[in-house]
Motif scaffolding. Sequence first.
Motif, PDB file in Angstrom:
ATOM      1  N   ALA A  93     -19.614  -6.705 -31.780  1.00 38.75           N
ATOM      2  CA  ALA A  93     -20.192  -7.006 -33.094  1.00 38.75           C
ATOM      3  C   ALA A  93     -21.362  -6.087 -33.428  1.00 38.75           C
ATOM      4  CB  ALA A  93     -20.637  -8.469 -33.156  1.00 38.75           C
ATOM      5  N   CYS A  94     -22.048  -5.591 -32.412  1.00 38.42           N
ATOM      6  CA  CYS A  94     -23.198  -4.708 -32.646  1.00 38.42           C
ATOM      7  C   CYS A  94     -22.779  -3.287 -33.000  1.00 38.42           C
ATOM      8  CB  CYS A  94     -24.129  -4.696 -31.437  1.00 38.42           C
ATOM      9  SG  CYS A  94     -23.435  -3.877 -29.975  1.00 38.42           S
ATOM     10  N   GLN A  95     -21.494  -2.969 -32.872  1.00 34.23           N
ATOM     11  CA  GLN A  95     -20.991  -1.624 -33.148  1.00 34.23           C
ATOM     12  C   GLN A  95     -20.020  -1.580 -34.328  1.00 34.23           C
ATOM     13  OE1 GLN A  95     -22.035   1.196 -30.999  1.00 34.23           O
ATOM     14  NE2 GLN A  95     -23.501  -0.455 -30.760  1.00 34.23           N
ATOM     15  N   PHE A  96     -19.341  -2.676 -34.588  1.00 38.77           N
ATOM     16  CA  PHE A  96     -18.283  -2.709 -35.590  1.00 38.77           C
ATOM     17  C   PHE A  96     -18.851  -2.866 -36.998  1.00 38.77           C
ATOM     18  CE2 PHE A  96     -15.171  -5.274 -38.040  1.00 38.77           C
ATOM     19  CZ  PHE A  96     -14.131  -4.374 -38.075  1.00 38.77           C
ATOM     20  N   ALA A 147      -6.493   4.530 -31.303  1.00 36.43           N
ATOM     21  CA  ALA A 147      -7.665   4.530 -32.174  1.00 36.43           C
ATOM     22  C   ALA A 147      -8.085   5.951 -32.540  1.00 36.43           C
ATOM     23  CB  ALA A 147      -8.820   3.799 -31.491  1.00 36.43           C
ATOM     24  N   GLU A 148      -8.067   6.848 -31.553  1.00 34.94           N
ATOM     25  CA  GLU A 148      -8.549   8.210 -31.786  1.00 34.94           C
ATOM     26  C   GLU A 148      -7.531   9.102 -32.501  1.00 34.94           C
ATOM     27  OE1 GLU A 148      -9.749   9.334 -27.842  1.00 34.94           O
ATOM     28  OE2 GLU A 148     -11.719   8.409 -28.102  1.00 34.94           O
ATOM     29  N   VAL A 149      -6.262   8.904 -32.217  1.00 32.89           N
ATOM     30  CA  VAL A 149      -5.231   9.766 -32.791  1.00 32.89           C
ATOM     31  C   VAL A 149      -4.695   9.206 -34.110  1.00 32.89           C
ATOM     32  CG1 VAL A 149      -2.926  10.751 -32.408  1.00 32.89           C
ATOM     33  CG2 VAL A 149      -4.579  10.671 -30.538  1.00 32.89           C
ATOM     34  N   ALA A 199     -11.683   0.452 -40.223  1.00 34.14           N
ATOM     35  CA  ALA A 199     -12.929   0.295 -39.487  1.00 34.14           C
ATOM     36  C   ALA A 199     -13.395   1.606 -38.874  1.00 34.14           C
ATOM     37  CB  ALA A 199     -12.763  -0.733 -38.383  1.00 34.14           C
ATOM     38  N   ILE A 200     -14.703   1.730 -38.699  1.00 36.47           N
ATOM     39  CA  ILE A 200     -15.225   2.959 -38.112  1.00 36.47           C
ATOM     40  C   ILE A 200     -14.742   3.118 -36.678  1.00 36.47           C
ATOM     41  CG2 ILE A 200     -17.276   2.994 -39.571  1.00 36.47           C
ATOM     42  CD1 ILE A 200     -18.845   2.064 -37.061  1.00 36.47           C
ATOM     43  N   MET A 201     -14.765   4.347 -36.220  1.00 38.11           N
ATOM     44  CA  MET A 201     -14.302   4.691 -34.882  1.00 38.11           C
ATOM     45  C   MET A 201     -15.105   3.960 -33.808  1.00 38.11           C
ATOM     46  SD  MET A 201     -11.964   7.317 -35.001  1.00 38.11           S
ATOM     47  CE  MET A 201     -12.225   8.099 -33.443  1.00 38.11           C
ATOM     48  N   LEU A 202     -14.491   3.845 -32.660  1.00 35.89           N
ATOM     49  CA  LEU A 202     -15.184   3.301 -31.494  1.00 35.89           C
ATOM     50  C   LEU A 202     -16.254   4.285 -31.046  1.00 35.89           C
ATOM     51  CD1 LEU A 202     -12.007   2.295 -29.511  1.00 35.89           C
ATOM     52  CD2 LEU A 202     -13.736   0.687 -30.280  1.00 35.89           C
ATOM     53  N   THR A 203     -17.417   3.775 -30.723  1.00 33.60           N
ATOM     54  CA  THR A 203     -18.445   4.638 -30.146  1.00 33.60           C
ATOM     55  C   THR A 203     -18.124   4.803 -28.658  1.00 33.60           C
ATOM     56  OG1 THR A 203     -19.901   2.792 -29.548  1.00 33.60           O
ATOM     57  CG2 THR A 203     -20.201   3.756 -31.754  1.00 33.60           C
ATOM     58  N   ASP A 204     -18.704   5.819 -28.040  1.00 33.58           N
ATOM     59  CA  ASP A 204     -18.477   6.023 -26.607  1.00 33.58           C
ATOM     60  C   ASP A 204     -18.959   4.820 -25.802  1.00 33.58           C
ATOM     61  OD1 ASP A 204     -17.265   8.491 -26.972  1.00 33.58           O
ATOM     62  OD2 ASP A 204     -19.132   9.608 -26.714  1.00 33.58           O
ATOM     63  N   GLU A 262     -27.193  -9.605 -26.568  1.00 35.16           N
ATOM     64  CA  GLU A 262     -28.338  -9.364 -25.698  1.00 35.16           C
ATOM     65  C   GLU A 262     -29.000  -8.026 -25.998  1.00 35.16           C
ATOM     66  OE1 GLU A 262     -27.243  -9.993 -21.601  1.00 35.16           O
ATOM     67  OE2 GLU A 262     -26.430 -11.966 -22.075  1.00 35.16           O
ATOM     68  N   CYS A 263     -28.194  -6.950 -26.137  1.00 32.26           N
ATOM     69  CA  CYS A 263     -28.830  -5.639 -26.213  1.00 32.26           C
ATOM     70  C   CYS A 263     -28.794  -4.964 -27.587  1.00 32.26           C
ATOM     71  CB  CYS A 263     -28.190  -4.689 -25.192  1.00 32.26           C
ATOM     72  SG  CYS A 263     -26.541  -4.109 -25.639  1.00 32.26           S
ATOM     73  N   ARG A 264     -27.840  -5.275 -28.454  1.00 31.71           N
ATOM     74  CA  ARG A 264     -27.656  -4.657 -29.773  1.00 31.71           C
ATOM     75  C   ARG A 264     -27.291  -3.175 -29.688  1.00 31.71           C
ATOM     76  NH1 ARG A 264     -29.455  -7.090 -34.326  1.00 31.71           N
ATOM     77  NH2 ARG A 264     -30.703  -8.924 -34.056  1.00 31.71           N
ATOM     78  N   ASP A 265     -26.941  -2.711 -28.509  1.00 35.41           N
ATOM     79  CA  ASP A 265     -26.749  -1.270 -28.328  1.00 35.41           C
ATOM     80  C   ASP A 265     -25.358  -0.904 -27.806  1.00 35.41           C
ATOM     81  OD1 ASP A 265     -27.816   1.314 -28.544  1.00 35.41           O
ATOM     82  OD2 ASP A 265     -28.297   1.345 -26.408  1.00 35.41           O
ATOM     83  N   GLY A 266     -24.486  -1.882 -27.593  1.00 39.07           N
ATOM     84  CA  GLY A 266     -23.143  -1.580 -27.109  1.00 39.07           C
ATOM     85  C   GLY A 266     -23.011  -1.472 -25.614  1.00 39.07           C
ATOM     86  N   ASN A 267     -24.058  -1.812 -24.877  1.00 40.77           N
ATOM     87  CA  ASN A 267     -24.024  -1.669 -23.424  1.00 40.77           C
ATOM     88  C   ASN A 267     -23.619  -2.929 -22.664  1.00 40.77           C
ATOM     89  OD1 ASN A 267     -24.829   1.065 -23.239  1.00 40.77           O
ATOM     90  ND2 ASN A 267     -26.937   0.473 -23.629  1.00 40.77           N
ATOM     91  N   CYS A 268     -23.960  -4.107 -23.190  1.00 37.87           N
ATOM     92  CA  CYS A 268     -23.793  -5.317 -22.385  1.00 37.87           C
ATOM     93  C   CYS A 268     -22.484  -6.060 -22.626  1.00 37.87           C
ATOM     94  CB  CYS A 268     -24.973  -6.262 -22.607  1.00 37.87           C
ATOM     95  SG  CYS A 268     -24.984  -7.038 -24.232  1.00 37.87           S
ATOM     96  N   GLY A 269     -21.906  -5.942 -23.809  1.00 39.99           N
ATOM     97  CA  GLY A 269     -20.649  -6.632 -24.103  1.00 39.99           C
ATOM     98  C   GLY A 269     -20.800  -8.095 -24.464  1.00 39.99           C
ATOM     99  N   SER A 270     -22.025  -8.588 -24.597  1.00 43.26           N
ATOM    100  CA  SER A 270     -22.216 -10.009 -24.880  1.00 43.26           C
ATOM    101  C   SER A 270     -21.785 -10.399 -26.289  1.00 43.26           C
ATOM    102  CB  SER A 270     -23.673 -10.423 -24.641  1.00 43.26           C
ATOM    103  OG  SER A 270     -24.531  -9.758 -25.541  1.00 43.26           O
ATOM    104  N   CYS A 271     -21.651  -9.435 -27.188  1.00 43.45           N
ATOM    105  CA  CYS A 271     -21.268  -9.732 -28.578  1.00 43.45           C
ATOM    106  C   CYS A 271     -19.791  -9.436 -28.837  1.00 43.45           C
ATOM    107  CB  CYS A 271     -22.158  -8.977 -29.557  1.00 43.45           C
ATOM    108  SG  CYS A 271     -22.018  -7.178 -29.449  1.00 43.45           S
TER     109      CYS A 271
END
Length: 123
Positions: free
Chosen positions: A101-104, A89-91, A64-69, A41-50
Motif C-alpha cells: 500500500a505504501c508503493q501502489f 509486470a515489466e514486459v 497501475a505504476i510499475m513495481l519499485t525495486d 510500519e516503514c512507509r518505504d517498501g521494506n517491511c511488507g506490513s502494508c
Amino acid sequence: MAIVTFTSPTMHKDKAVYAVAGDTKTILALAEDYNIPISFECRDGNCGSCLIEVTYDDPDTKKAIMLTDKEKSTLKELGKLTAEEIENAEVNDMPPRYRLACQFIARDENVTVSFTGEPGGAS
C-alpha cells in the motif's frame, strides 16, 4: 479519476473513495485520509506490513505504476511475487495482484483493495 474500494474483515463495511487522476498519493496515504486501518510500519517498501491484494474492476484497464525495486524484493521475500509475475509486470505492463500500500498508486482505473488489518496480511 479512480474509485478505490477498501475491504477488510476489520471494517464494518466496504468503503469506496475517489483517487484523483494524476495525484501521486499512494493507497496507504489515501487510506489514511479516510481513516481506513491499513497496517504499516516503514512507509518505504521494506517491511511488507502494508501488504494488500488489488483487484481491478475492469481487468483490461490495468494502469497501475510499475513495481519499485524495493516492492519487488519485499513481495518476493513474502512469497507473494513470482519471477513470472515480475516479467509480466515489466514486459507486458500487467501489475501483479499483491502490492504494498505504501508503493501502489491507483491511476485511472477502479480497484478493490483487500487487506486483513494485520501487518503483512492481504485477504
